[in-house]
Design an enzyme around this catalytic site. Structure first.
Site, PDB file in Angstrom:
ATOM      1  CB  CYS A   1      66.227  54.552  44.848  1.00 19.36           C
ATOM      2  SG  CYS A   1      66.052  53.027  43.918  1.00 19.36           S
TER       3      CYS A   1
ATOM      4  CD  GLU B   1      66.753  58.322  41.984  1.00 19.36           C
ATOM      5  OE1 GLU B   1      67.092  57.511  42.887  1.00 19.36           O
ATOM      6  OE2 GLU B   1      66.979  58.128  40.777  1.00 19.36           O
TER       7      GLU B   1
ATOM      8  CB  CYS C   1      64.377  52.847  39.223  1.00 17.55           C
ATOM      9  SG  CYS C   1      63.626  53.087  40.854  1.00 17.55           S
TER      10      CYS C   1
ATOM     11  CD  GLU D   1      73.420  48.557  47.055  1.00 15.31           C
ATOM     12  OE1 GLU D   1      74.345  47.801  47.418  1.00 15.31           O
ATOM     13  OE2 GLU D   1      73.234  48.890  45.861  1.00 15.31           O
TER      14      GLU D   1
HETATM   15  N1  THU Z   1      69.375  53.113  42.482  1.00 13.25           N
HETATM   16  C1  THU Z   1      69.061  54.375  42.893  1.00 13.25           C
HETATM   17  O1  THU Z   1      69.512  54.834  43.949  1.00 13.25           O
HETATM   18  N2  THU Z   1      68.241  55.119  42.109  1.00 13.25           N
HETATM   19  C2  THU Z   1      67.687  54.695  40.937  1.00 13.25           C
HETATM   20  O2  THU Z   1      66.886  55.398  40.331  1.00 13.25           O
HETATM   21  C3  THU Z   1      68.067  53.394  40.396  1.00 13.25           C
HETATM   22  C4  THU Z   1      68.866  52.519  41.283  1.00 13.25           C
HETATM   23  C5  THU Z   1      70.256  52.294  43.322  1.00 13.25           C
HETATM   24  C6  THU Z   1      69.568  51.139  43.978  1.00 13.25           C
HETATM   25  C7  THU Z   1      70.729  50.190  44.200  1.00 13.25           C
HETATM   26  O3  THU Z   1      71.355  50.508  45.440  1.00 13.25           O
HETATM   27  C8  THU Z   1      71.704  50.511  43.073  1.00 13.25           C
HETATM   28  O4  THU Z   1      71.278  51.765  42.549  1.00 13.25           O
HETATM   29  C9  THU Z   1      71.723  49.484  41.980  1.00 13.25           C
HETATM   30  O5  THU Z   1      70.438  49.189  41.536  1.00 13.25           O
END
Ligand code: THU
Length: 141
Positions: A59, A61, A92, A50
Site C-alpha cells: 500500500c 501508506e 486500510c 501491486e
Molecule cells: N491500497 C493502498 O495503497 N492503501 C490503502 O490504504 C488501501 C489500499 C491499495 C492496495 C491496492 O494496490 C489497491 O489500493 C486496491 O486495494
C-alpha cells in the site's frame, strides 16, 4: 467560509497527490499516493505497488513509512493519502497499524477527486493498536 488546508498540510497533500501518478496498479487500477510528515519537517512519499502475486501488493501508506524509516525518520506527525474517489478512502487496517508504530497521534489528511480534505487522527482510526509493549509483556511473563 470553507477554509482550505494550512500551508504545511497543503504541501503534504500536494506530495500525496503528485506521487499518486507513480502508482503501479495494473491489477486494480486503484491508484493511491501517500506522504508522511516527519517531526523534523521532512516529507516522504510512497505509492501503491501491486504484484502479479496479488498478496504481495504494498500500500501507498506503508511505502511512505518505509521511505521515512530508511532515511532515519521515525517520528511521524501527519500522513496525507490521495485517491480519486468522491468520498476519500481511509487507510486500510494494516496501514493503520504500521503508521501507529511511528506516531500514535498523527494527523491523517484524506483527499479525493474533488480536492476537499477530510482531516482526522490515527487515534480515531485505530484507537487500540498492538504495540511492542504488548510484546514485552509477553516476554516478561
Ligand atoms: N491500497 C493502498 O495503497 N492503501 C490503502 O490504504 C488501501 C489500499 C491499495 C492496495 C491496492 O494496490 C489497491 O489500493 C486496491 O486495494
Amino acid at each position: 467560509m470553507n477554509q482550505g488546508p494550512a500551508g504545511a498540510d497543503e504541501a503534504l497533500l500536494g506530495a500525496a497527490v503528485a506521487v499518486r501518478a507513480k502508482a503501479y496498479a495494473p491489477a486494480s487500477s486503484f491508484r493511491v499516493g501517500a506522504a508522511v510528515l516527519a517531526a523534523d519537517g521532512r516529507t516522504f512519499a510512497g505509492c501503491n505497488v501491486e504484484n502479479a502475486s496479488y498478496g504481495l501488493t504494498i500500500c501507498a501508506e506503508r511505502a511512505a513509512v518505509c521511505a521515512a524509516v530508511a532515511a532515519g525518520a521515525r517520528q511521524l506527525v501527519a500522513v496525507a493519502v490521495a485517491t480519486d474517489l468522491d468520498e476519500p478512502a481511509r487507510p486500510c487496517g494494516a496501514c493503520r497499524q504500521v503508521l501507529a508504530e511511528f506516531g500514535r497521534g498523527m494527523r491523517v489528511l484524506l483527499v479525493g477527486r474533488s480536492g476537499a480534505v477530510v482531516a482526522t487522527t490515527l487515534d480515531r482510526l485505530l484507537p487500540e493498536p498492538f504495540t511492542f509493549d504488548d510484546v514485552a509483556r509477553g516476554r516478561s511473563r
